[in-house]
Scaffold this motif. Structure first.
Motif, short mmCIF file in Angstrom:
data_model
loop_
_atom_site.label_atom_id
_atom_site.label_comp_id
_atom_site.label_asym_id
_atom_site.label_seq_id
_atom_site.Cartn_x
_atom_site.Cartn_y
_atom_site.Cartn_z
N MET A 95 -10.92 -9.77 19.07
CA MET A 95 -10.26 -8.48 18.95
C MET A 95 -11.31 -7.41 19.16
SD MET A 95 -7.87 -6.95 15.88
CE MET A 95 -8.95 -7.48 14.59
N LEU A 96 -11.14 -6.60 20.21
CA LEU A 96 -12.08 -5.54 20.53
C LEU A 96 -11.54 -4.21 20.03
CD1 LEU A 96 -12.92 -6.59 24.19
CD2 LEU A 96 -14.29 -7.00 22.15
N ARG A 97 -12.42 -3.43 19.42
CA ARG A 97 -12.08 -2.10 18.93
C ARG A 97 -13.00 -1.08 19.59
NH1 ARG A 97 -11.02 -4.75 13.69
NH2 ARG A 97 -9.01 -3.99 12.99
N CYS A 98 -12.52 0.14 19.68
CA CYS A 98 -13.38 1.22 20.17
C CYS A 98 -14.45 1.49 19.13
CB CYS A 98 -12.55 2.48 20.37
SG CYS A 98 -11.30 2.29 21.62
N ARG A 99 -15.65 1.76 19.58
CA ARG A 99 -16.77 1.96 18.67
C ARG A 99 -16.82 3.39 18.14
NH1 ARG A 99 -22.41 -0.16 20.49
NH2 ARG A 99 -21.62 0.75 22.38
N THR A 126 -9.00 -23.16 9.77
CA THR A 126 -7.60 -23.51 9.90
C THR A 126 -6.70 -22.48 9.23
OG1 THR A 126 -8.16 -25.84 9.90
CG2 THR A 126 -5.88 -25.29 9.39
N TRP A 127 -5.67 -22.12 9.95
CA TRP A 127 -4.68 -21.18 9.43
C TRP A 127 -3.33 -21.65 9.92
CZ3 TRP A 127 -1.08 -18.02 11.84
CH2 TRP A 127 -0.48 -17.07 11.03
N ARG A 128 -2.34 -21.62 9.07
CA ARG A 128 -1.01 -22.06 9.47
C ARG A 128 -0.02 -20.91 9.29
NH1 ARG A 128 -2.16 -26.97 10.38
NH2 ARG A 128 -3.09 -28.44 8.99
N ALA A 129 0.92 -20.83 10.22
CA ALA A 129 1.96 -19.82 10.13
C ALA A 129 2.83 -20.13 8.93
CB ALA A 129 2.80 -19.82 11.40
N PRO A 130 3.37 -19.10 8.25
CA PRO A 130 4.26 -19.36 7.14
C PRO A 130 5.52 -20.06 7.61
CG PRO A 130 3.95 -16.98 7.49
CD PRO A 130 3.11 -17.70 8.49
N LEU A 188 -7.79 -4.36 21.54
CA LEU A 188 -7.62 -5.13 22.77
C LEU A 188 -7.93 -6.58 22.42
CD1 LEU A 188 -7.33 -5.46 25.87
CD2 LEU A 188 -9.74 -4.81 26.05
N LEU A 189 -6.96 -7.46 22.62
CA LEU A 189 -7.14 -8.88 22.34
C LEU A 189 -7.49 -9.59 23.64
CD1 LEU A 189 -4.01 -9.37 20.04
CD2 LEU A 189 -6.36 -8.84 19.36
N VAL A 190 -8.60 -10.33 23.64
CA VAL A 190 -9.07 -11.02 24.83
C VAL A 190 -9.57 -12.42 24.46
CG1 VAL A 190 -9.76 -8.89 25.99
CG2 VAL A 190 -11.43 -10.13 24.64
N ARG A 191 -9.80 -13.21 25.46
CA ARG A 191 -10.41 -14.53 25.29
C ARG A 191 -11.84 -14.44 25.83
NH1 ARG A 191 -9.36 -19.01 22.43
NH2 ARG A 191 -9.98 -20.87 23.51
N GLN A 192 -12.83 -14.69 24.98
CA GLN A 192 -14.23 -14.63 25.40
C GLN A 192 -14.96 -15.85 24.87
OE1 GLN A 192 -15.94 -11.01 23.87
NE2 GLN A 192 -15.20 -9.79 25.57
N GLY A 193 -15.64 -16.55 25.74
CA GLY A 193 -16.45 -17.69 25.32
C GLY A 193 -15.69 -18.74 24.55
N ARG A 216 -14.43 -11.90 16.19
CA ARG A 216 -13.82 -13.19 16.49
C ARG A 216 -12.64 -13.41 15.56
NH1 ARG A 216 -14.60 -18.15 14.44
NH2 ARG A 216 -13.99 -19.86 15.76
N LEU A 217 -11.52 -13.81 16.14
CA LEU A 217 -10.32 -14.05 15.34
C LEU A 217 -10.23 -15.51 14.94
CD1 LEU A 217 -7.78 -12.01 17.47
CD2 LEU A 217 -8.97 -11.30 15.40
N ARG A 218 -9.64 -15.71 13.76
CA ARG A 218 -9.39 -17.08 13.34
C ARG A 218 -8.34 -17.70 14.24
NH1 ARG A 218 -7.52 -16.82 7.40
NH2 ARG A 218 -6.23 -15.30 8.39
N PRO A 219 -8.42 -18.99 14.49
CA PRO A 219 -7.39 -19.65 15.30
C PRO A 219 -6.02 -19.50 14.64
CG PRO A 219 -9.27 -21.08 14.99
CD PRO A 219 -9.48 -19.89 14.09
N SER A 220 -5.02 -19.49 15.46
CA SER A 220 -3.66 -19.34 14.95
C SER A 220 -2.92 -20.67 15.05
CB SER A 220 -2.92 -18.28 15.76
OG SER A 220 -2.65 -18.77 17.05
N ALA A 221 -1.67 -20.64 14.71
CA ALA A 221 -0.84 -21.83 14.82
C ALA A 221 -0.63 -22.22 16.28
CB ALA A 221 0.50 -21.58 14.15
#
Length: 149
Positions: A111-115, A140-144, A101-106, A125-130
């Motif tokens: 990315m939330l997973r079942c435990r 920093t991460w850039r799309a190919p 489950l992808l959400v925005r928190q704080g 916490r996910l790295r920022p995207s493009a």
């Protein structure tokens, strides 16, 4: 869009496992809607429905994880003739997919997973995207480039 939430599979997924998750997720929503007609109970959160889907996965004896971690390398003898007896994890992986489950928190994408069978969610916490500004130069991460990696 801080309200947007996405449920997806983060791995290869066994069809029956996906169906088991969907049944648990939709049943939780249907149950809450049916209860609401008789006595207001409040809204069902996406997280609660997601957990119900995860619980149904476990009740149906599916295990979370990425089947790719078990598949045979190229050229393995079982690629031409798989062993579905259960003795070979490369032919019949012991895990059935990784639903998230992808959400925005704080202010961060999470990315939330079942435990596990006892429930609960674990966040990463996910790295920022493009599509959004990076939190720091390290993140920093850039799309190919289109048409190549």
């Amino acid at each position: 869009m801080p309200w947007l939430k996405v449920i997806c599979w983060h791995s290869l997924t066994e069809d029956h496992a996906a169906r088991a998750f969907a049944v648990g997720f939709v049943d939780a929503i249907g149950e809450r809607l049916a209860q609401h007609d008789l006595r207001p109970r409040g809204k069902l959160s996406v997280e609660e429905a997601f957990l119900a889907g995860c619980a149904n996965l476990h009740e149906e004896n599916f295990r979370l994880g990425d089947p790719r971690d078990y598949l045979h390398p190229q050229g393995h003898p079982h690629q031409g003739r798989p062993d579905y007896s259960g003795a070979c994890f490369g032919c019949l992986p012991p895990v059935h997919g990784d639903v998230v489950l992808l959400v925005r928190q704080g202010g961060s994408n999470v990315m939330l997973r079942c435990r596990g069978p006892r429930g609960g969610l674990v966040g990463e916490r996910l790295r920022p995207s493009a599509f959004g500004p990076p939190d720091s130069a390290r993140d920093t991460w850039r799309a190919p480039a289109e048409g190549g990696a």
